[in-house]
Scaffold this motif. Structure first.
Motif, short mmCIF file in Angstrom:
data_model
loop_
_atom_site.label_atom_id
_atom_site.label_comp_id
_atom_site.label_asym_id
_atom_site.label_seq_id
_atom_site.Cartn_x
_atom_site.Cartn_y
_atom_site.Cartn_z
N UNK A 245 0.23 9.70 -0.69
CA UNK A 245 -1.15 9.88 -0.24
C UNK A 245 -1.63 8.86 0.76
N UNK A 246 -0.89 7.76 0.96
CA UNK A 246 -1.28 6.75 1.94
C UNK A 246 -0.95 7.24 3.36
N UNK A 247 -1.89 7.04 4.27
CA UNK A 247 -1.63 7.36 5.68
C UNK A 247 -0.73 6.29 6.27
N UNK B 286 2.67 -1.46 13.27
CA UNK B 286 2.32 -2.62 12.45
C UNK B 286 0.97 -3.23 12.81
N UNK B 287 0.26 -2.63 13.75
CA UNK B 287 -1.03 -3.18 14.19
C UNK B 287 -2.16 -2.22 13.78
N UNK B 288 -3.37 -2.75 13.71
CA UNK B 288 -4.53 -1.97 13.27
C UNK B 288 -4.96 -0.99 14.34
N UNK C 83 0.82 -1.22 0.00
CA UNK C 83 0.00 0.00 0.00
C UNK C 83 0.86 1.27 0.00
N UNK C 84 2.18 1.12 -0.11
CA UNK C 84 3.05 2.31 -0.12
C UNK C 84 2.89 3.07 -1.44
N UNK D 299 -0.53 -0.65 9.37
CA UNK D 299 -0.82 -1.63 10.40
C UNK D 299 -2.06 -2.46 10.12
N UNK D 300 -3.08 -1.84 9.55
CA UNK D 300 -4.30 -2.58 9.24
C UNK D 300 -4.04 -3.66 8.18
N UNK D 301 -3.24 -3.31 7.17
CA UNK D 301 -2.92 -4.28 6.11
C UNK D 301 -2.15 -5.46 6.68
#
Length: 408
Positions: free
Chosen positions: A284-286, A326-328, A280-281, A291-293
């Protein structure tokens, strides 16, 4: 020491000249340090007891030596017990830790000071190499900005990452049954210096070695020592180098000998978690969305994600903004922009995500003693996606290859 008599502790007063066996006063400093009282060890470093305040005061000058830092105690023990003669710490040291798995401290390899004194004068050093304090990092934390690197700076970081990749591959080739992690530390130091670079972990906040080696239940920051790797172990080797004023950082988890089914699942999941975070890099990516991914992949494979440690910005500083949890459902701030450079390094556990730190103040382990695995790359955000700066030159994308992981 204490003996058991019909379920009742009979404790002798610690003061040598006192014959009392009715000692009931525990040293408050021992209790505060959570030094448990192991039974049956003549040289136990557990809680000391006294029969009276007077005995406690008279023995204080000698007793307080027990409260010295763990590292100082190990240094003294190693001086008295040459590594060539004895590798394992005495059982008495077990009283200092609430060990969660089967690993225990072993004697370490050469201390940081010996490595630093042998460092060629031509090697550029980070600001903490002598004092152990990364002053530039500490000062920069007040700004909270995410640096956008210039093309020239990116070129320097790319070269540091290339060197780091070569060094990690050398370390990986050395990792096999019967080899000590202290030997891997030696390989790392020599391979780094041969390439005109400084091993970034060396003396960073007084870390005593050139590489982090994390075995089995160790989540991260394992200190290399004289324990020989055993068939069925998993080993994470975390390499960072400082070259021409910038750092590069990466790690991999290796199978030592033949892994069991759970270790295969764990290590494969850790790799796929890094892959998911990287996917997802783009501008514009937060940063909080990484972490969610990662968490989705971990949950799908019945694993958990460590929350204590995160990815980080890297470049002219070893650790800087952004923080990349790394966590959601984390609260990381910032949006990816071209020119950002950072690591993703999810630590994935077979059991709970919770961890605890050994008394050496570095070795982080799972609280349930189950295994942990990790992979890490340094990434550059580009105009339309990302570049993996620490990838092998013949592998521009990440693919899981079991034969390669088993080194067949």
């Amino acid at each position: 020491m204490a003996a058991i008599d019909n379920g009742r502790h009979i404790r002798r007063c610690t003061t040598p000249a006192c014959p009392s066996t009715g000692a009931t006063m525990a040293c408050p400093s021992c209790v505060k340090l959570k030094q448990r009282e192991p039974l049956g060890f003549e040289d136990s470093p557990g809680v000391d007891f006294y029969c009276t305040q007077e005995c406690f005061k008279s023995h204080w000058a000698e007793h307080k030596k027990k409260h010295r830092p763990w590292g100082a105690l190990i240094d003294e023990w190693e001086k008295a017990h040459p590594v060539a003669l004895e590798k394992r710490m005495p059982e008495a040291f077990n009283g200092y830790g609430d060990w969660t798995g089967s690993l225990r401290p072993f004697a370490r390899g050469p201390a940081a000071r010996a490595r630093l004194e042998s460092l060629p004068s031509s090697i550029a050093r980070p600001d903490y190499w002598k004092t152990g304090q990364p002053v530039s990092e500490q000062q920069e934390k007040r700004t909270h900005g995410i640096k956008v690197y210039s093309e020239r700076e990116i070129g320097l970081i790319r070269e540091a990452c290339r060197v780091g990749r070569e060094v990690l591959d050398e370390c990986g080739r050395a990792a096999r049954v019967g080899v000590t992690t202290a030997e891997i530390d030696r390989v790392c130091y020599e391979a780094t210096v041969e390439r005109g670079a400084y091993p970034s972990p060396l003396n960073y906040y007084n870390f005593p070695c050139s590489v982090c080696t994390s075995v089995n239940e160790v989540v991260c920051h394992g200190i290399p020592d004289m324990r020989e790797l055993e068939d069925g172990d998993i080993l994470n080797i975390d390499v960072s180098v400082f070259k021409d004023g910038v750092h590069g950082d990466l790690n991999e988890t290796y199978f030592i000998g033949t892994p069991d089914i759970d270790s295969l699942r764990l290590v494969k999941t850790a790799f796929e978690c890094l892959e998911a975070g990287a996917a997802i890099i783009k501008p514009g990516t937060w940063y909080r969305d990484v972490g969610a991914a990662i968490s989705r992949v971990a949950r799908a494979n019945a694993c958990s994600v460590v929350r204590t440690y995160c990815g980080h910005g890297i470049g002219d500083l070893f650790h800087t903004a952004p923080n990349v949890p790394h966590y959601a459902k984390n609260k990381a701030t910032g949006i990816m922009k071209p020119g950002h450079v950072f690591t993703i390094e999810p630590m994935i556990n077979l059991g709970t995500y919770r961890d605890r730190t050994w008394p050496d103040q570095w070795t982080a382990v799972t609280v349930d003693g189950k295994r942990s695995a990790q992979f890490e790359h340094t990434f550059l955000v580009t105009e339309d996606g990302y570049e993996i700066l620490t990838m092998r030159q013949n592998e521009p994308t990440m693919l899981w290859d079991l034969k390669k992981q088993l080194r067949l």
